[in-house]
Scaffold this active site. Structure first.
Site, PDB file in Angstrom:
ATOM      1  N   CYS A 174     -59.108  41.833   6.859  1.00 39.24           N
ATOM      2  CA  CYS A 174     -57.386  41.156   7.731  1.00 39.24           C
ATOM      3  C   CYS A 174     -56.855  40.552   6.719  1.00 39.24           C
ATOM      4  O   CYS A 174     -56.966  39.681   6.102  1.00 39.24           O
ATOM      5  CB  CYS A 174     -57.688  40.980   9.282  1.00 39.24           C
ATOM      6  SG  CYS A 174     -55.954  40.676  10.095  1.00 39.24           S
ATOM      7  N   HIS A 194     -55.539  53.370  10.422  1.00 38.24           N
ATOM      8  CA  HIS A 194     -53.957  52.751   9.897  1.00 38.24           C
ATOM      9  C   HIS A 194     -52.362  53.437   9.941  1.00 38.24           C
ATOM     10  O   HIS A 194     -53.546  53.923   8.791  1.00 38.24           O
ATOM     11  CB  HIS A 194     -54.134  51.121   8.905  1.00 38.24           C
ATOM     12  CG  HIS A 194     -54.870  49.761   9.596  1.00 38.24           C
ATOM     13  ND1 HIS A 194     -56.363  50.499  10.268  1.00 38.24           N
ATOM     14  CD2 HIS A 194     -55.230  48.733  10.641  1.00 38.24           C
ATOM     15  CE1 HIS A 194     -57.239  49.275  10.590  1.00 38.24           C
ATOM     16  NE2 HIS A 194     -56.152  48.182  10.441  1.00 38.24           N
ATOM     17  N   ASP A 248     -47.080  45.189  13.314  1.00 34.58           N
ATOM     18  CA  ASP A 248     -47.619  43.547  12.516  1.00 34.58           C
ATOM     19  C   ASP A 248     -46.589  43.000  11.917  1.00 34.58           C
ATOM     20  O   ASP A 248     -45.714  43.554  11.497  1.00 34.58           O
ATOM     21  CB  ASP A 248     -48.183  44.305  10.940  1.00 34.58           C
ATOM     22  CG  ASP A 248     -49.682  43.218  10.761  1.00 34.58           C
ATOM     23  OD1 ASP A 248     -48.498  41.952  10.831  1.00 34.58           O
ATOM     24  OD2 ASP A 248     -50.298  42.994   9.701  1.00 34.58           O
ATOM     25  N   GLY A 284     -51.436  42.166   5.099  1.00 31.97           N
ATOM     26  CA  GLY A 284     -52.307  42.246   4.075  1.00 31.97           C
ATOM     27  C   GLY A 284     -52.835  43.241   3.157  1.00 31.97           C
ATOM     28  O   GLY A 284     -52.692  44.084   1.859  1.00 31.97           O
ATOM     29  N   THR A 285     -54.025  43.833   4.052  1.00 33.58           N
ATOM     30  CA  THR A 285     -54.180  45.238   4.055  1.00 33.58           C
ATOM     31  C   THR A 285     -53.476  46.609   3.758  1.00 33.58           C
ATOM     32  O   THR A 285     -53.141  47.237   2.617  1.00 33.58           O
ATOM     33  CB  THR A 285     -55.392  45.483   4.523  1.00 33.58           C
ATOM     34  OG1 THR A 285     -55.126  45.631   6.024  1.00 33.58           O
ATOM     35  CG2 THR A 285     -56.778  44.783   4.680  1.00 33.58           C
TER      36      THR A 285
END
Length: 331
Positions: free
Chosen positions: A89, A221, A247, A252-253
């Protein structure tokens, strides 16, 4: 049973990150990926208790840290999220790193660099101090790559979409504006509903597996990409995860997967930057550090520049006399 958890709450560019500094379960001294599996098997109620309502909410991220198993890391981490125990994450790493350094919970062997053992692999974070505060960090993420391009999927009520499947620590459906999806101005509630339909439809079309760890598989995701409205970023993205979370940070990912997708399609070179804007206007400063091999795939080593802020110390009680001690979500 009554358990007490001491948590340090923070946010990474808007996305909440709850760091469990006390009360986490004792886990054997094993690699982070194996610790993650044991946590999921035996202790997942801790994740739901701390992430779900009434102690959390639908957009919570969190982390529990442990002594590292790897000799080249300063700390190991198990990520706890509303969507499960993720292999990696980005916002969680940015928040965790800031908490560990500012609160003096870990002393890195190399000043200015923190090396984390995550279930997805080693992740390095450099940080810059202003006085006794962490002003900014740069996260050097795990190798990321474009797994499949232009995957056609029929989404009920929407029609056919063409999506790219990219890995940035988690697998993402990367969606750019097209005939049946006009862009991010449709609103976050519509994005959540569309993401749920897309994920279900994709499950019948593709099941990506990480070539270096077959425990990391499936598209859970999505990142919905668009132009940045003000023009001071290279693009805007909304990362969907869990059952209904968007989010608050650029992800980040998700940003790593976006850069891997752009690189894989010849649109972002090594050394190139991609400044990704969130729905609330915060940004991650992405950079393609180098090419990297992931099994038979050629991908990138991405990095992300960002900031986090500590917002409080939080002592949380979980008592099984409470019928909702494991937490709940409203569908």
């Amino acid at each position: 049973m009554k358990k007490t958890f001491f948590c340090i709450d923070s946010h990474a560019c808007g996305n909440p990150v709850r760091v469990v500094a006390g009360g986490g379960p004792l886990l054997p001294h094993l690699p982070a990926a194996e610790r993650r599996a044991l946590f999921v098997r035996d202790h997942d109620w801790i994740r739901t208790a701390l992430m779900f309502e009434p102690r959390g909410h639908d957009v919570m991220s969190g982390a529990i840290f442990y002594p590292p198993y790897r000799d080249d890391c300063d700390v190991a981490v198990v990520f706890i999220e509303v969507s499960g125990c993720l292999p990696m994450c980005g916002a969680g790493t940015i928040g965790l790193s800031t908490v560990l350094i500012e609160e003096g919970l870990v002393t890195p062997r190399t000043p200015g660099t923190l090396s984390l053992e995550t279930p997805a692999g080693r992740v390095d974070v450099t940080y810059r101090m202003e006085g006794d505060r962490v002003a900014e960090v740069r996260l050097f993420n795990v190798p990321s790559y474009l797994h499949a391009a232009d995957v056609a999927v029929d989404v009920p009520g929407v029609g056919r979409l063409a999506v790219d499947i990219a890995y940035g620590g988690n697998f993402y459906a990367v969606v750019e504006p097209q005939e049946n999806w006009p862009g991010l101005d449709i609103g976050s509630a519509a994005i959540v509903a569309l993401s749920q339909k897309l994920r279900t439809a994709l499950a019948d079309v593709i099941d990506p597996v990480n070539p270096e760890d077959d425990r990391i598989r499936g598209v859970h995701h999505a990142i919905w990409c668009d132009n940045a409205p003000k023009g001071d970023a290279d693009g805007r993205g909304a990362v969907f995860y869990g059952e209904k979370a968007i989010d608050r940070s650029p992800g980040g990912t998700g940003t790593s997967a976006r850069m891997a997708q752009l690189h894989g399609k010849g649109r972002l070179a090594v050394g190139g930057r991609y400044r990704n804007e969130s729905l609330i206007g915060t940004t991650f400063d992405g950079r393609v550090e180098s090419e990297a091999a992931i099994g038979a795939f050629t991908g990138i080593r991405p990095s992300l520049g960002a900031w986090a802020r500590i917002i409080g110390h939080n002592t949380i009680f979980v008592d099984d006399r409470d019928p909702l001690f494991k937490g709940f979500q409203i569908g």
